[in-house]
Design an enzyme around this catalytic site. Structure first.
Site, PDB file in Angstrom:
ATOM      1  N   HIS A  91      65.144  21.157 -15.826  1.00  0.00           N
ATOM      2  CA  HIS A  91      64.215  22.038 -15.106  1.00  0.00           C
ATOM      3  C   HIS A  91      64.620  22.083 -13.636  1.00  0.00           C
ATOM      4  O   HIS A  91      64.693  21.051 -12.972  1.00  0.00           O
ATOM      5  CB  HIS A  91      62.770  21.532 -15.261  1.00  0.00           C
ATOM      6  CG  HIS A  91      62.205  21.807 -16.623  1.00  0.00           C
ATOM      7  ND1 HIS A  91      61.298  20.986 -17.239  1.00  0.00           N
ATOM      8  CD2 HIS A  91      62.428  22.853 -17.479  1.00  0.00           C
ATOM      9  CE1 HIS A  91      60.978  21.504 -18.435  1.00  0.00           C
ATOM     10  NE2 HIS A  91      61.647  22.625 -18.600  1.00  0.00           N
ATOM     11  N   GLU A  94      62.816  20.353 -10.373  1.00  0.00           N
ATOM     12  CA  GLU A  94      62.510  18.921 -10.396  1.00  0.00           C
ATOM     13  C   GLU A  94      63.645  18.151  -9.711  1.00  0.00           C
ATOM     14  O   GLU A  94      64.385  17.395 -10.327  1.00  0.00           O
ATOM     15  CB  GLU A  94      62.270  18.487 -11.854  1.00  0.00           C
ATOM     16  CG  GLU A  94      61.090  19.265 -12.462  1.00  0.00           C
ATOM     17  CD  GLU A  94      60.982  19.188 -13.985  1.00  0.00           C
ATOM     18  OE1 GLU A  94      61.746  18.432 -14.607  1.00  0.00           O
ATOM     19  OE2 GLU A  94      60.115  19.886 -14.547  1.00  0.00           O
ATOM     20  N   ARG A 151      61.902  27.105 -12.566  1.00  0.00           N
ATOM     21  CA  ARG A 151      61.982  26.057 -13.587  1.00  0.00           C
ATOM     22  C   ARG A 151      63.069  26.312 -14.645  1.00  0.00           C
ATOM     23  O   ARG A 151      63.753  25.404 -15.085  1.00  0.00           O
ATOM     24  CB  ARG A 151      60.610  25.980 -14.278  1.00  0.00           C
ATOM     25  CG  ARG A 151      60.538  25.220 -15.588  1.00  0.00           C
ATOM     26  CD  ARG A 151      59.102  25.276 -16.096  1.00  0.00           C
ATOM     27  NE  ARG A 151      58.921  24.865 -17.478  1.00  0.00           N
ATOM     28  CZ  ARG A 151      58.475  23.658 -17.851  1.00  0.00           C
ATOM     29  NH1 ARG A 151      58.235  22.727 -16.937  1.00  0.00           N
ATOM     30  NH2 ARG A 151      58.292  23.378 -19.113  1.00  0.00           N
ATOM     31  N   HIS A 221      62.795  14.154 -15.940  1.00  0.00           N
ATOM     32  CA  HIS A 221      61.997  15.247 -15.380  1.00  0.00           C
ATOM     33  C   HIS A 221      61.099  14.706 -14.266  1.00  0.00           C
ATOM     34  O   HIS A 221      61.008  13.510 -14.033  1.00  0.00           O
ATOM     35  CB  HIS A 221      61.063  15.826 -16.454  1.00  0.00           C
ATOM     36  CG  HIS A 221      61.745  16.568 -17.564  1.00  0.00           C
ATOM     37  ND1 HIS A 221      61.577  17.907 -17.757  1.00  0.00           N
ATOM     38  CD2 HIS A 221      62.581  16.143 -18.547  1.00  0.00           C
ATOM     39  CE1 HIS A 221      62.270  18.298 -18.816  1.00  0.00           C
ATOM     40  NE2 HIS A 221      62.888  17.250 -19.319  1.00  0.00           N
ATOM     41  N   GLU A 295      58.995  11.349 -16.826  1.00  0.00           N
ATOM     42  CA  GLU A 295      58.400  12.215 -15.803  1.00  0.00           C
ATOM     43  C   GLU A 295      58.243  11.331 -14.577  1.00  0.00           C
ATOM     44  O   GLU A 295      57.362  10.462 -14.530  1.00  0.00           O
ATOM     45  CB  GLU A 295      57.033  12.754 -16.242  1.00  0.00           C
ATOM     46  CG  GLU A 295      57.074  13.705 -17.449  1.00  0.00           C
ATOM     47  CD  GLU A 295      57.574  15.109 -17.117  1.00  0.00           C
ATOM     48  OE1 GLU A 295      57.853  15.397 -15.933  1.00  0.00           O
ATOM     49  OE2 GLU A 295      57.678  15.914 -18.057  1.00  0.00           O
TER      50      GLU A 295
HETATM   51 ZN   LIG Z   1      60.519  19.174 -16.501  1.00  0.00          ZN
END
Ligand SMILES: [Zn+2]
Ligand SMILES: *[C@@H]1O[C@H](CO)[C@@H](O)[C@H](O)[C@H]1NC(C)=O
Ligand SMILES: *[C@@H]1O[C@H](CO)[C@@H](O)[C@H](O)[C@H]1NC(C)=O
Length: 356
Positions: A91, A94, A151, A221, A295
């Site tokens: 993405h 990020e 993104r 991410h 994340e």
């Molecule tokens: Zn992501």
């Protein structure tokens, strides 16, 4: 007059030359965000500096025809090696993710000669690290402030007036079933079909061609401070759910110990939202046992625009968590066998002694 002037420029030119040399030798700053061309030259530099352990492997092309490359890190041996996968920057916005992949590589390279455990791991396994998977999107997010929060990748949609597929909805894992939108303007548009996108194809074909080698698949991410395990679709449960939860909880504990940040562990539907077509789910469906989505920071204060002064602590804690998972994967495969061999050897010795 003319020749005197020319001569007077010589020391200046030399000084400029020396400055240029100096700045090219300067330490790479791991704690700031870097545009794609700096990350690419850093990759080349690492391969040059560590030719025995680092190899650059080109394994695909982005929609805009840029080469997708990974760094393979490991000591060359005659044995068949196992493998660890890590990708960052699937993405675009990020930015902390590519920063982490670079830090991760640096840590391995800085420790493998002095840390016996890391030496064993780079002997038994190869680390396949993609610092930026969604290159087109990453570059687009660097263009200006209006594209900073991009993104997806940059392929045009069916009608040609909208752009981008969410690459983490495009993998062949319950594709299109949940947590997606068929509107190509949406941030969760899953594409025309499973692995319609060249970036998702690159990972699918590369990992798929040697899937029995991979012990671990980590995809990085931000944000939310979560460790996600398969599956994104609540109708499916990983066969090793208990093991994934246990290893995940231990990794979250390792993260917490570094700077006191809480990471929650669970499936996407349990701690975030249901989804489908993620690379993590796809990897688990290929029988890669330990697949996690990280994340990273933060927890909503700055979101995707994490300030640069948080890069270092974020990388330090996430490294600790990743290392826990990787060490677990390594020990399960290798120390188990080594321990068995050692036990057998001891038994034979004892037997031998008894027989005498
Ligand atoms: Zn992501
Ligand atoms: C990428 O390269 C192919 C083959 O050379 C070409 O047909 C295609 O138009 C290129 N795509 C873009 C977006 O430049
Ligand atoms: C932050 O983390 C906590 C605990 O993990 C969670 O309950 C909370 O909803 C998160 N978000 C914010 C904005 O604090």
């Amino acid at each position: 007059m003319l020749s005197v002037m020319n001569l007077s420029f010589v020391p200046l030119l030399l000084a400029v030359g020396a400055l240029t040399l100096d700045s090219s030798k300067a330490e790479y700053d791991y704690f700031q965000y870097h545009p794609m061309e700096e990350i690419s030259s850093w990759m080349a530099q690492m391969a040059k500096q560590y030719p025995d352990v680092v190899t650059i492997v080109d394994y695909g092309k982005s929609y805009e025809n840029r080469t997708i490359s990974l760094m393979r890190i490991g000591l060359k041996t005659d044995a068949k090696k196992k493998a660890i996968w890590m990708d960052c920057g699937i993405h675009a916005r990020e930015w902390i993710a590519p920063a982490f992949c670079q830090y991760f590589v640096r840590q391995i390279l800085q420790t493998y000669k002095t840390d016996a455990k890391m030496e064993a791991m780079v002997t038994n396994m190869d680390f396949y690290v993609t610092p930026v998977l969604n290159i087109d999107g990453y570059i687009f997010s660097w263009t200006n402030s209006s594209t900073r929060l991009w993104r997806k990748n940059r392929s045009p949609g069916p009608s040609g007036d909208c752009y981008g597929t969410d690459l983490n909805r495009n993998f062949d894992a319950n594709w299109g079933t949940i947590g997606v939108s068929s509107d190509c303007n949406s941030n969760i548009y899953p594409g025309r079909g499973p692995i319609s996108e060249p970036e998702a194809q690159a990972v699918t074909y590369f990992v798929g061609s040697r899937k029995e080698d991979f012990l671990c698949f980590l995809t990085i991410h931000s944000y939310g401070q979560l460790l996600l395990i398969p599956y994104g679709n609540p109708d499916f449960t990983a066969s090793n759910y208990d093991e994934l939860m246990k290893v995940g909880e231990e990794a979250a504990e390792a993260i917490w110990k570094v700077h006191g940040k809480k990471y929650r562990v669970g499936t996407s539907p349990a701690v975030l939202y249901p989804n489908s077509g993620s690379s993590r789910d796809w990897a688990r469906m290929q029988d890669i046992p330990l697949t996690f989505t990280f994340e990273l920071r933060d927890n909503g204060t700055y979101g995707f625009q994490l300030p640069q002064d948080e890069i270092q602590p974020t990388c330090e804690e996430a490294y600790s968590g990743a290392l826990h998972i990787i060490t677990y994967a390594h020990d399960k495969t290798f120390n188990g066998a080594a321990a068995t061999a050692a036990a057998l050897w001891t038994m034979l010795l004892v037997l031998g002694v008894n027989l005498m």
